[in-house]
Each structure stands twice: as C-alpha cells, then as structure tokens.
Design a protein around this motif. Structure first.
Motif, PDB file in Angstrom:
ATOM      1  N   HIS A   1       0.829  -1.205   0.000  1.00  0.00           N
ATOM      2  CA  HIS A   1       0.000   0.000   0.000  1.00  0.00           C
ATOM      3  C   HIS A   1       0.866   1.260   0.000  1.00  0.00           C
ATOM      4  O   HIS A   1       0.581   2.233  -0.717  1.00  0.00           O
ATOM      5  CB  HIS A   1      -0.928   0.008   1.218  1.00  0.00           C
ATOM      6  N   LEU A   2       1.923   1.237   0.812  1.00  0.00           N
ATOM      7  CA  LEU A   2       2.807   2.401   0.875  1.00  0.00           C
ATOM      8  C   LEU A   2       3.542   2.621  -0.435  1.00  0.00           C
ATOM      9  O   LEU A   2       3.704   3.755  -0.886  1.00  0.00           O
ATOM     10  CB  LEU A   2       3.831   2.230   2.008  1.00  0.00           C
ATOM     11  N   ASN A   3       3.978   1.527  -1.064  1.00  0.00           N
ATOM     12  CA  ASN A   3       4.679   1.660  -2.335  1.00  0.00           C
ATOM     13  C   ASN A   3       3.753   2.242  -3.406  1.00  0.00           C
ATOM     14  O   ASN A   3       4.177   3.071  -4.228  1.00  0.00           O
ATOM     15  CB  ASN A   3       5.204   0.291  -2.791  1.00  0.00           C
ATOM     16  N   TYR A   4       2.479   1.839  -3.379  1.00  0.00           N
ATOM     17  CA  TYR A   4       1.489   2.402  -4.303  1.00  0.00           C
ATOM     18  C   TYR A   4       1.294   3.892  -4.023  1.00  0.00           C
ATOM     19  O   TYR A   4       1.194   4.706  -4.946  1.00  0.00           O
ATOM     20  CB  TYR A   4       0.170   1.646  -4.158  1.00  0.00           C
ATOM     21  N   PHE A   5       1.262   4.244  -2.741  1.00  0.00           N
ATOM     22  CA  PHE A   5       1.114   5.645  -2.350  1.00  0.00           C
ATOM     23  C   PHE A   5       2.320   6.463  -2.809  1.00  0.00           C
ATOM     24  O   PHE A   5       2.181   7.555  -3.377  1.00  0.00           O
ATOM     25  CB  PHE A   5       0.957   5.742  -0.831  1.00  0.00           C
ATOM     26  N   PHE A   6       3.527   5.935  -2.569  1.00  0.00           N
ATOM     27  CA  PHE A   6       4.737   6.643  -2.982  1.00  0.00           C
ATOM     28  C   PHE A   6       4.790   6.802  -4.500  1.00  0.00           C
ATOM     29  O   PHE A   6       5.269   7.819  -5.005  1.00  0.00           O
ATOM     30  CB  PHE A   6       5.988   5.897  -2.499  1.00  0.00           C
ATOM     31  N   GLN A   7       4.302   5.796  -5.222  1.00  0.00           N
ATOM     32  CA  GLN A   7       4.279   5.868  -6.678  1.00  0.00           C
ATOM     33  C   GLN A   7       3.364   6.989  -7.145  1.00  0.00           C
ATOM     34  O   GLN A   7       3.696   7.749  -8.064  1.00  0.00           O
ATOM     35  CB  GLN A   7       3.818   4.530  -7.263  1.00  0.00           C
ATOM     36  N   ASN A   8       2.197   7.118  -6.503  1.00  0.00           N
ATOM     37  CA  ASN A   8       1.267   8.196  -6.851  1.00  0.00           C
ATOM     38  C   ASN A   8       1.864   9.567  -6.558  1.00  0.00           C
ATOM     39  O   ASN A   8       1.687  10.513  -7.323  1.00  0.00           O
ATOM     40  CB  ASN A   8      -0.054   8.035  -6.086  1.00  0.00           C
ATOM     41  N   VAL A   9       2.572   9.647  -5.435  1.00  0.00           N
ATOM     42  CA  VAL A   9       3.219  10.914  -5.089  1.00  0.00           C
ATOM     43  C   VAL A   9       4.295  11.255  -6.104  1.00  0.00           C
ATOM     44  O   VAL A   9       4.400  12.388  -6.585  1.00  0.00           O
ATOM     45  CB  VAL A   9       3.826  10.849  -3.668  1.00  0.00           C
ATOM     46  N   ASP A  10       5.110  10.250  -6.457  1.00  0.00           N
ATOM     47  CA  ASP A  10       6.201  10.481  -7.401  1.00  0.00           C
ATOM     48  C   ASP A  10       5.679  10.834  -8.789  1.00  0.00           C
ATOM     49  O   ASP A  10       6.264  11.659  -9.494  1.00  0.00           O
ATOM     50  CB  ASP A  10       7.074   9.224  -7.472  1.00  0.00           C
ATOM     51  N   ASP A  11       4.551  10.236  -9.192  1.00  0.00           N
ATOM     52  CA  ASP A  11       3.969  10.521 -10.507  1.00  0.00           C
ATOM     53  C   ASP A  11       3.270  11.871 -10.559  1.00  0.00           C
ATOM     54  O   ASP A  11       2.889  12.339 -11.637  1.00  0.00           O
ATOM     55  CB  ASP A  11       2.961   9.428 -10.893  1.00  0.00           C
ATOM     56  N   GLY A  12       3.069  12.456  -9.386  1.00  0.00           N
ATOM     57  CA  GLY A  12       2.381  13.741  -9.339  1.00  0.00           C
ATOM     58  C   GLY A  12       0.875  13.619  -9.309  1.00  0.00           C
ATOM     59  O   GLY A  12       0.166  14.609  -9.506  1.00  0.00           O
ATOM     60  N   THR A  13       0.376  12.392  -9.054  1.00  0.00           N
ATOM     61  CA  THR A  13      -1.072  12.185  -9.021  1.00  0.00           C
ATOM     62  C   THR A  13      -1.729  13.022  -7.930  1.00  0.00           C
ATOM     63  O   THR A  13      -2.788  13.613  -8.127  1.00  0.00           O
ATOM     64  CB  THR A  13      -1.404  10.700  -8.791  1.00  0.00           C
ATOM     65  N   MET A  14      -1.059  13.080  -6.771  1.00  0.00           N
ATOM     66  CA  MET A  14      -1.607  13.852  -5.654  1.00  0.00           C
ATOM     67  C   MET A  14      -1.648  15.341  -5.969  1.00  0.00           C
ATOM     68  O   MET A  14      -2.546  16.060  -5.536  1.00  0.00           O
ATOM     69  CB  MET A  14      -0.785  13.613  -4.385  1.00  0.00           C
ATOM     70  N   LEU A  15      -0.659  15.799  -6.733  1.00  0.00           N
ATOM     71  CA  LEU A  15      -0.625  17.216  -7.088  1.00  0.00           C
ATOM     72  C   LEU A  15      -1.727  17.555  -8.077  1.00  0.00           C
ATOM     73  O   LEU A  15      -2.127  18.708  -8.205  1.00  0.00           O
ATOM     74  CB  LEU A  15       0.742  17.583  -7.681  1.00  0.00           C
ATOM     75  N   GLY A  16      -2.217  16.524  -8.788  1.00  0.00           N
ATOM     76  CA  GLY A  16      -3.275  16.775  -9.740  1.00  0.00           C
ATOM     77  C   GLY A  16      -4.643  16.897  -9.097  1.00  0.00           C
ATOM     78  O   GLY A  16      -5.591  17.376  -9.701  1.00  0.00           O
ATOM     79  N   GLU A  17      -4.744  16.434  -7.843  1.00  0.00           N
ATOM     80  CA  GLU A  17      -6.016  16.539  -7.137  1.00  0.00           C
ATOM     81  C   GLU A  17      -6.230  17.977  -6.651  1.00  0.00           C
ATOM     82  O   GLU A  17      -5.271  18.668  -6.324  1.00  0.00           O
ATOM     83  CB  GLU A  17      -6.021  15.581  -5.937  1.00  0.00           C
ATOM     84  N   PRO A  18      -7.476  18.419  -6.594  1.00  0.00           N
ATOM     85  CA  PRO A  18      -7.753  19.780  -6.101  1.00  0.00           C
ATOM     86  C   PRO A  18      -7.248  19.945  -4.672  1.00  0.00           C
ATOM     87  O   PRO A  18      -7.704  19.258  -3.760  1.00  0.00           O
ATOM     88  CB  PRO A  18      -9.285  19.861  -6.171  1.00  0.00           C
ATOM     89  N   GLN A  19      -6.287  20.849  -4.493  1.00  0.00           N
ATOM     90  CA  GLN A  19      -5.705  21.025  -3.169  1.00  0.00           C
ATOM     91  C   GLN A  19      -6.689  21.668  -2.200  1.00  0.00           C
ATOM     92  O   GLN A  19      -6.618  21.442  -0.995  1.00  0.00           O
ATOM     93  CB  GLN A  19      -4.424  21.863  -3.287  1.00  0.00           C
ATOM     94  N   ALA A  20      -7.601  22.469  -2.726  1.00  0.00           N
ATOM     95  CA  ALA A  20      -8.624  23.064  -1.869  1.00  0.00           C
ATOM     96  C   ALA A  20      -9.501  21.987  -1.252  1.00  0.00           C
ATOM     97  O   ALA A  20      -9.891  22.081  -0.078  1.00  0.00           O
ATOM     98  CB  ALA A  20      -9.471  24.052  -2.659  1.00  0.00           C
ATOM     99  N   ASP A  21      -9.802  20.925  -2.031  1.00  0.00           N
ATOM    100  CA  ASP A  21     -10.597  19.816  -1.509  1.00  0.00           C
ATOM    101  C   ASP A  21      -9.840  19.084  -0.414  1.00  0.00           C
ATOM    102  O   ASP A  21     -10.417  18.697   0.616  1.00  0.00           O
ATOM    103  CB  ASP A  21     -10.954  18.837  -2.629  1.00  0.00           C
ATOM    104  N   SER A  22      -8.547  18.886  -0.630  1.00  0.00           N
ATOM    105  CA  SER A  22      -7.719  18.226   0.377  1.00  0.00           C
ATOM    106  C   SER A  22      -7.673  19.052   1.662  1.00  0.00           C
ATOM    107  O   SER A  22      -7.760  18.498   2.763  1.00  0.00           O
ATOM    108  CB  SER A  22      -6.301  18.026  -0.167  1.00  0.00           C
ATOM    109  N   PHE A  23      -7.577  20.367   1.500  1.00  0.00           N
ATOM    110  CA  PHE A  23      -7.564  21.253   2.658  1.00  0.00           C
ATOM    111  C   PHE A  23      -8.881  21.159   3.426  1.00  0.00           C
ATOM    112  O   PHE A  23      -8.895  21.046   4.658  1.00  0.00           O
ATOM    113  CB  PHE A  23      -7.318  22.694   2.212  1.00  0.00           C
ATOM    114  N   ARG A  24      -9.998  21.181   2.703  1.00  0.00           N
ATOM    115  CA  ARG A  24     -11.303  21.112   3.355  1.00  0.00           C
ATOM    116  C   ARG A  24     -11.496  19.780   4.085  1.00  0.00           C
ATOM    117  O   ARG A  24     -12.033  19.735   5.196  1.00  0.00           O
ATOM    118  CB  ARG A  24     -12.422  21.331   2.333  1.00  0.00           C
TER     119      ARG A  24
END
Length: 202
Positions: free
Chosen positions: A40-63
């Motif tokens: 699970h962590l490796n999948y998470f790190f892969q998403n972070v490295d690919d920039g998937t998390m950056l593609g998500e609306p940061q305002a939604d993450s903040f809320r």
C-alpha cells in the motif's frame, strides 16, 4: 498553565505512552501484515512520485483535512461537557499517540533513515501544531468537567456559565489554529512528499 500544570503533565505522559505503544505495535505485526502495508505504501509513494496527488484539487484536500480536525475538536469539546465523557478524552489522547508512534515507527523500521526523513516532512510539521492543540483542548475539557463537579456542590450557576463560554471560546480558537496545520497538509505537504517519495520506491 500554572493552575493546570498537573493536567498538562498527565495528558502529555498519556500521549507519550501512546507513542511508545504505537511504535511497539509495529514489531507485533505479522510478516503478511507488513508486506501488505508495504504494498500500500509503495502504491502511495508511486502516486506521489507521478504527481497524481498534485493533480487533485488542493482546496478539496484542505477542506477534508480541516473537517477532520474540526470533528476531532468538536468531539473533545462535547466530551468535556459531561463528567462521564471525561475518560474518553484521555482515550483520544492515547489513540493520537498510538497513531503517531505507529506511523513513525513503521516508516523508520521499514525504510530506515529514508523513512525517518519522510516522516519528518510528512508527519512532523503539522503535528507540531496538532499535538499541542489537542493536549491543550484536552486539558481545557478536563478543567471544565472538574468545574462542573465543583459547581454541583457550590451551586454557582453564574460562574459555571462564565466557565462554559471561556471553555467554548478556547475550543473555537484552537480549532482556528488547526487551520494552519490543514493548510500545510492540503497545499504544501504534497510538494514536500514528492521530493522525498522517489527515495522510498521499491
């Protein structure tokens, strides 16, 4: 602070015991559980490295993050309104320590210094705000519950009303302070984690 020093020491020790317990829990995991968490962590790190998390609306993450903090604070506030709920406040402090201890303990145990570095940039910054706020809120809840007990014997309704508004005002202020942690988690943490994540990819 002086009038509630013993309470601050108590909740702080309770939190630290939770941290130690959470770290020890890592060693109690079976091999299958550790492998599943690693996947699970490796999948998470892969998403972070690919920039998937950056593609998500940061305002939604903040809320979402702020909403979680608000619910946590609201629960502590509600539990502080009754003597019966007071032990659950201490349970929340202990559980918060367990979560922090388990997260940092697992990352460090699984990835050594790289895991510690990831914990420092992804867990530590916001918790430097969150943990003191939760401990202060817990002390405020405990203090108000004890004041409730005293007021029942002294029959001082005016003093109780004043303490209630002070307690509520403190809780609202602490919730506002938590918005700083939510801002970091929502807007800055994804960029910092992207810098560290490639080191942890298996």
């Amino acid at each position: 602070m002086k009038s509630h020093l013993a309470l601050y020491m108590f909740v702080s020790v309770l939190f630290l015991i939770g941290v130690v317990f959470g770290a020890v829990m890592v060693n109690a995991l079976s091999l299958d559980q550790k492998q599943e968490l690693a996947r699970h962590l490796n999948y998470f790190f892969q998403n972070v490295d690919d920039g998937t998390m950056l593609g998500e609306p940061q305002a939604d993450s903040f809320r979402q993050t702020l909403g979680l903090h608000v619910k946590w604070m609201a629960l502590i506030w509600l539990l502080g309104l009754s003597v019966v709920g007071l032990p659950l406040v201490f349970v929340l402090d202990f559980l918060k320590g367990v979560l922090v201890g388990f997260t940092v303990g697992y990352l460090t145990g699984q990835f050594a210094w790289k895991g510690m570095l990831f914990a420092l940039v992804s867990v530590a910054p916001q918790n430097l705000v969150i943990i003191p706020v939760i401990l202060i809120a817990s002390v405020a809840a405990t203090g108000f519950s004890l004041h409730l007990i005293k007021s029942r014997f002294q029959h001082r309704r005016g003093a109780l009303a004043q303490s209630f508004w002070q307690y509520t005002g403190t809780s609202v202020f602490l919730t506002i302070v938590l918005s700083a942690a939510a801002l970091y988690e929502g807007f800055l943490s994804p960029y910092v984690m992207k810098w560290v994540a490639p080191m942890l990819l298996v």
